[in-house]
Design a protein around this motif. Structure first.
Motif, PDB file in Angstrom:
ATOM      1  N   ALA A 154      47.912  40.765  24.023  1.00 20.61           N
ATOM      2  CA  ALA A 154      48.617  40.073  25.117  1.00 20.61           C
ATOM      3  C   ALA A 154      47.735  39.008  25.768  1.00 20.61           C
ATOM      4  CB  ALA A 154      49.085  41.087  26.161  1.00 20.61           C
ATOM      5  N   VAL A 155      46.441  39.245  25.815  1.00 22.31           N
ATOM      6  CA  VAL A 155      45.531  38.260  26.408  1.00 22.31           C
ATOM      7  C   VAL A 155      45.254  37.117  25.434  1.00 22.31           C
ATOM      8  CG1 VAL A 155      43.181  37.901  27.303  1.00 22.31           C
ATOM      9  CG2 VAL A 155      44.444  39.979  27.924  1.00 22.31           C
ATOM     10  N   VAL A 156      45.073  37.454  24.158  1.00 20.56           N
ATOM     11  CA  VAL A 156      44.567  36.485  23.180  1.00 20.56           C
ATOM     12  C   VAL A 156      45.658  35.557  22.647  1.00 20.56           C
ATOM     13  CG1 VAL A 156      43.544  36.312  20.854  1.00 20.56           C
ATOM     14  CG2 VAL A 156      42.615  37.945  22.528  1.00 20.56           C
ATOM     15  N   LYS A 157      46.853  36.121  22.391  1.00 18.42           N
ATOM     16  CA  LYS A 157      47.888  35.352  21.682  1.00 18.42           C
ATOM     17  C   LYS A 157      48.295  34.048  22.373  1.00 18.42           C
ATOM     18  CE  LYS A 157      49.831  38.385  18.264  1.00 18.42           C
ATOM     19  NZ  LYS A 157      50.835  39.392  17.870  1.00 18.42           N
ATOM     20  N   PRO A 158      48.474  34.037  23.704  1.00 22.58           N
ATOM     21  CA  PRO A 158      48.871  32.783  24.359  1.00 22.58           C
ATOM     22  C   PRO A 158      47.892  31.633  24.141  1.00 22.58           C
ATOM     23  CG  PRO A 158      49.124  34.643  25.860  1.00 22.58           C
ATOM     24  CD  PRO A 158      48.411  35.162  24.649  1.00 22.58           C
ATOM     25  N   HIS A 159      46.643  31.959  23.816  1.00 28.69           N
ATOM     26  CA  HIS A 159      45.638  30.912  23.585  1.00 28.69           C
ATOM     27  C   HIS A 159      45.641  30.408  22.143  1.00 28.69           C
ATOM     28  CE1 HIS A 159      43.557  31.240  27.495  1.00 28.69           C
ATOM     29  NE2 HIS A 159      43.981  32.496  27.449  1.00 28.69           N
ATOM     30  N   GLY A 160      46.392  31.070  21.260  1.00 30.43           N
ATOM     31  CA  GLY A 160      46.443  30.628  19.868  1.00 30.43           C
ATOM     32  C   GLY A 160      45.236  31.045  19.031  1.00 30.43           C
ATOM     33  N   PHE A 161      44.465  32.008  19.525  1.00 26.28           N
ATOM     34  CA  PHE A 161      43.354  32.527  18.730  1.00 26.28           C
ATOM     35  C   PHE A 161      43.837  33.717  17.894  1.00 26.28           C
ATOM     36  CE2 PHE A 161      40.962  31.041  22.667  1.00 26.28           C
ATOM     37  CZ  PHE A 161      40.527  29.866  22.092  1.00 26.28           C
ATOM     38  N   ASN A 208      39.017  34.612  16.788  1.00 26.21           N
ATOM     39  CA  ASN A 208      38.640  33.410  16.026  1.00 26.21           C
ATOM     40  C   ASN A 208      39.531  32.221  16.386  1.00 26.21           C
ATOM     41  OD1 ASN A 208      37.097  35.345  14.703  1.00 26.21           O
ATOM     42  ND2 ASN A 208      38.475  35.482  12.951  1.00 26.21           N
ATOM     43  N   THR A 209      38.965  31.025  16.247  1.00 28.63           N
ATOM     44  CA  THR A 209      39.769  29.818  16.499  1.00 28.63           C
ATOM     45  C   THR A 209      40.769  29.581  15.377  1.00 28.63           C
ATOM     46  OG1 THR A 209      38.109  28.408  15.443  1.00 28.63           O
ATOM     47  CG2 THR A 209      37.969  28.649  17.837  1.00 28.63           C
ATOM     48  N   GLY A 210      40.466  30.060  14.179  1.00 25.48           N
ATOM     49  CA  GLY A 210      41.339  29.852  13.023  1.00 25.48           C
ATOM     50  C   GLY A 210      41.893  31.159  12.501  1.00 25.48           C
ATOM     51  N   ARG A 211      41.764  31.350  11.183  1.00 24.89           N
ATOM     52  CA  ARG A 211      42.318  32.539  10.545  1.00 24.89           C
ATOM     53  C   ARG A 211      41.483  33.781  10.844  1.00 24.89           C
ATOM     54  NH1 ARG A 211      45.505  31.734   5.958  1.00 24.89           N
ATOM     55  NH2 ARG A 211      44.448  33.452   4.907  1.00 24.89           N
ATOM     56  N   PRO A 212      42.107  34.967  10.756  1.00 26.73           N
ATOM     57  CA  PRO A 212      41.363  36.194  11.072  1.00 26.73           C
ATOM     58  C   PRO A 212      40.432  36.686   9.950  1.00 26.73           C
ATOM     59  CG  PRO A 212      43.653  36.714  10.558  1.00 26.73           C
ATOM     60  CD  PRO A 212      43.543  35.212  10.570  1.00 26.73           C
ATOM     61  N   GLU A 213      40.650  36.252   8.710  1.00 28.59           N
ATOM     62  CA  GLU A 213      39.927  36.867   7.583  1.00 28.59           C
ATOM     63  C   GLU A 213      38.454  36.452   7.544  1.00 28.59           C
ATOM     64  OE1 GLU A 213      42.681  34.999   7.195  1.00 28.59           O
ATOM     65  OE2 GLU A 213      44.227  36.440   6.614  1.00 28.59           O
ATOM     66  N   CYS A 214      37.653  37.346   6.959  1.00 30.91           N
ATOM     67  CA  CYS A 214      36.225  37.067   6.828  1.00 30.91           C
ATOM     68  C   CYS A 214      35.780  37.097   5.377  1.00 30.91           C
ATOM     69  CB  CYS A 214      35.410  38.078   7.621  1.00 30.91           C
ATOM     70  SG  CYS A 214      35.277  39.694   6.837  1.00 30.91           S
ATOM     71  N   LYS A 215      34.621  36.516   5.136  1.00 29.58           N
ATOM     72  CA  LYS A 215      33.923  36.666   3.847  1.00 29.58           C
ATOM     73  C   LYS A 215      32.486  37.061   4.174  1.00 29.58           C
ATOM     74  CE  LYS A 215      32.812  31.753   3.797  1.00 29.58           C
ATOM     75  NZ  LYS A 215      33.371  30.432   3.645  1.00 29.58           N
ATOM     76  N   ILE A 216      31.864  37.805   3.250  1.00 26.83           N
ATOM     77  CA  ILE A 216      30.504  38.307   3.486  1.00 26.83           C
ATOM     78  C   ILE A 216      29.501  37.471   2.693  1.00 26.83           C
ATOM     79  CG2 ILE A 216      29.001  40.358   3.422  1.00 26.83           C
ATOM     80  CD1 ILE A 216      31.424  40.843   5.174  1.00 26.83           C
ATOM     81  N   ASP A 217      28.409  37.060   3.366  1.00 25.11           N
ATOM     82  CA  ASP A 217      27.353  36.276   2.699  1.00 25.11           C
ATOM     83  C   ASP A 217      26.647  37.106   1.618  1.00 25.11           C
ATOM     84  OD1 ASP A 217      27.865  34.194   4.415  1.00 25.11           O
ATOM     85  OD2 ASP A 217      25.890  34.197   5.376  1.00 25.11           O
ATOM     86  N   ALA A 218      25.838  36.414   0.831  1.00 19.95           N
ATOM     87  CA  ALA A 218      25.063  37.065  -0.241  1.00 19.95           C
ATOM     88  C   ALA A 218      24.083  38.105   0.311  1.00 19.95           C
ATOM     89  CB  ALA A 218      24.311  36.016  -1.045  1.00 19.95           C
ATOM     90  N   ASP A 219      23.728  38.015   1.618  1.00 21.31           N
ATOM     91  CA  ASP A 219      22.811  39.018   2.188  1.00 21.31           C
ATOM     92  C   ASP A 219      23.478  40.387   2.366  1.00 21.31           C
ATOM     93  OD1 ASP A 219      24.390  38.870   4.547  1.00 21.31           O
ATOM     94  OD2 ASP A 219      22.982  37.527   5.559  1.00 21.31           O
ATOM     95  N   VAL A 226      36.701  32.840   7.010  1.00 18.40           N
ATOM     96  CA  VAL A 226      36.951  32.196   5.708  1.00 18.40           C
ATOM     97  C   VAL A 226      37.131  30.691   5.838  1.00 18.40           C
ATOM     98  CG1 VAL A 226      37.915  34.064   4.322  1.00 18.40           C
ATOM     99  CG2 VAL A 226      39.393  32.877   5.949  1.00 18.40           C
ATOM    100  N   ASP A 227      37.626  30.250   7.003  1.00 17.54           N
ATOM    101  CA  ASP A 227      37.982  28.833   7.147  1.00 17.54           C
ATOM    102  C   ASP A 227      36.969  28.036   7.973  1.00 17.54           C
ATOM    103  OD1 ASP A 227      38.436  29.872   9.636  1.00 17.54           O
ATOM    104  OD2 ASP A 227      40.588  29.429   9.688  1.00 17.54           O
ATOM    105  N   GLY A 228      35.851  28.665   8.357  1.00 14.56           N
ATOM    106  CA  GLY A 228      34.845  27.945   9.141  1.00 14.56           C
ATOM    107  C   GLY A 228      35.157  27.872  10.625  1.00 14.56           C
ATOM    108  N   GLY A 229      36.291  28.471  11.041  1.00 18.04           N
ATOM    109  CA  GLY A 229      36.592  28.534  12.473  1.00 18.04           C
ATOM    110  C   GLY A 229      35.516  29.337  13.208  1.00 18.04           C
ATOM    111  N   TRP A 230      35.420  29.116  14.506  1.00 20.41           N
ATOM    112  CA  TRP A 230      34.390  29.821  15.274  1.00 20.41           C
ATOM    113  C   TRP A 230      34.927  31.170  15.775  1.00 20.41           C
ATOM    114  CZ3 TRP A 230      30.738  26.266  18.613  1.00 20.41           C
ATOM    115  CH2 TRP A 230      30.060  25.406  17.742  1.00 20.41           C
ATOM    116  N   SER A 231      33.984  32.072  16.075  1.00 18.92           N
ATOM    117  CA  SER A 231      34.333  33.438  16.425  1.00 18.92           C
ATOM    118  C   SER A 231      33.535  33.911  17.635  1.00 18.92           C
ATOM    119  CB  SER A 231      34.045  34.351  15.220  1.00 18.92           C
ATOM    120  OG  SER A 231      34.510  35.653  15.465  1.00 18.92           O
ATOM    121  N   ALA A 232      34.170  34.710  18.492  1.00  9.03           N
ATOM    122  CA  ALA A 232      33.476  35.281  19.653  1.00  9.03           C
ATOM    123  C   ALA A 232      33.708  36.785  19.694  1.00  9.03           C
ATOM    124  CB  ALA A 232      33.977  34.640  20.947  1.00  9.03           C
TER     125      ALA A 232
END
Ligand code: MF3
Ligand code: CO
Ligand code: CO
Length: 256
Positions: A154-161, A208-219, A226-232
């Motif tokens: 309810a808090v996040v959706k109105p902001h489009g994140f 996230n500013t964009g899509r919710p999905e993630c990818k894991i680095d080689a580490d 996945v899309d380079g959007g920023w995350s908090a």
């Protein structure tokens, strides 16, 4: 399903380690500026914990190599501190710190904004903190665990994140990760599980500013969008009391 239910005497211990975590954040905060590396922040935390007779719960956990997680910009969670990652003007960084003291764990994370951060990134950081605080505010005995995710949405959706679905909050106490899982989005499966006095868990929404999905680095750890959007992300460790909720990972003020 509710493994992390603790007695009042354990709440005192959780309060002490939570206070230590909050004081560690206050100690490092003035240093988190453009030019510092995330490796240096890791060393400052390690030294603070050592000097206070505590230890990092992260260090060595499933082979994790450092004392904290530092997740910059498009990193959602589990960024590994490095001398090669130097914070610069406009960055946002999450510092996630879990400490163990006298057998109890406290887990909290905060966002830091470096210098001149874009309005949308500021909105991301603020909305995430608002979502955590709103979710904490609904916690009390008898409240279904699903209310947490419902409130965050309810808090996040109105902001489009978007809300990350790959990582969850968790029961905590004598171990860092325990049942129940805490979803940051609504799922009816948690309608039937109700909070009880003594339940100890984290809430730690990632948005996230964009899509919710993630990818894991080689580490094997660093989770990026996945899309380079920023995350908090913001996180607290909480305990359900007879009449509400207490936040362990805030500083103790006039408490004994
Ligand atoms: N602090 C993280 C959490 O919120 C756990 C990090 S585990 C690590 O659950 F090993 F990756 F550091
Ligand atoms: Co954490
Ligand atoms: Co956690």
């Amino acid at each position: 399903m509710l493994a992390s239910v603790y007695a009042p005497k354990d709440f005192k211990r959780l309060r002490v380690v939570g206070d230590l975590v909050a004081r560690c954040f206050d100690y490092i905060t003035p240093y988190i500026k453009a030019g510092i590396s995330t490796g240096e922040i890791d060393r400052m935390v390690a030294e603070f914990l050592r000097e206070n007779g505590a230890r990092s719960s992260d260090l060595g956990y499933q082979g994790y190599p450092k004392s904290i997680c530092t997740s910059v910009n498009d990193v959602i969670v589990h960024g590994i501190p490095s001398d090669d990652v130097i914070l610069k003007d406009g960055d946002i960084v999450n510092v996630d710190l879990t400490a163990e003291y006298k057998g109890f764990h406290g887990d909290s994370s905060r966002m830091f904004m470096i210098g001149n951060v874009s309005p949308r990134a500021r909105e991301l950081v603020q909305t995430c903190q608002d979502a955590l605080n709103a979710a904490i505010a609904v916690c009390a005995p008898g409240v279904p665990l699903s209310e947490i995710g419902k409130t965050i949405e309810a808090v996040v959706k109105p902001h489009g994140f978007s809300i990350s679905r790959d990582f969850v909050g968790h029961g905590i106490g004598k171990v860092m990760h325990d049942d129940p899982q805490i979803y940051h989005f609504y799922d009816k499966m948690w309608d039937k599980v109700k909070m009880v006095p003594g339940l100890v868990f984290t809430i730690e929404p990632m948005i996230n500013t964009g899509r919710p999905e993630c990818k894991i680095d080689a580490d094997g750890w660093t989770a990026r969008t996945v899309d380079g959007g920023w995350s908090a992300q913001w996180e607290h460790t909480l305990g359900i009391t007879e009449d509400g909720v207490t936040i362990f990972t805030e500083k103790m003020i006039n408490e004994n």
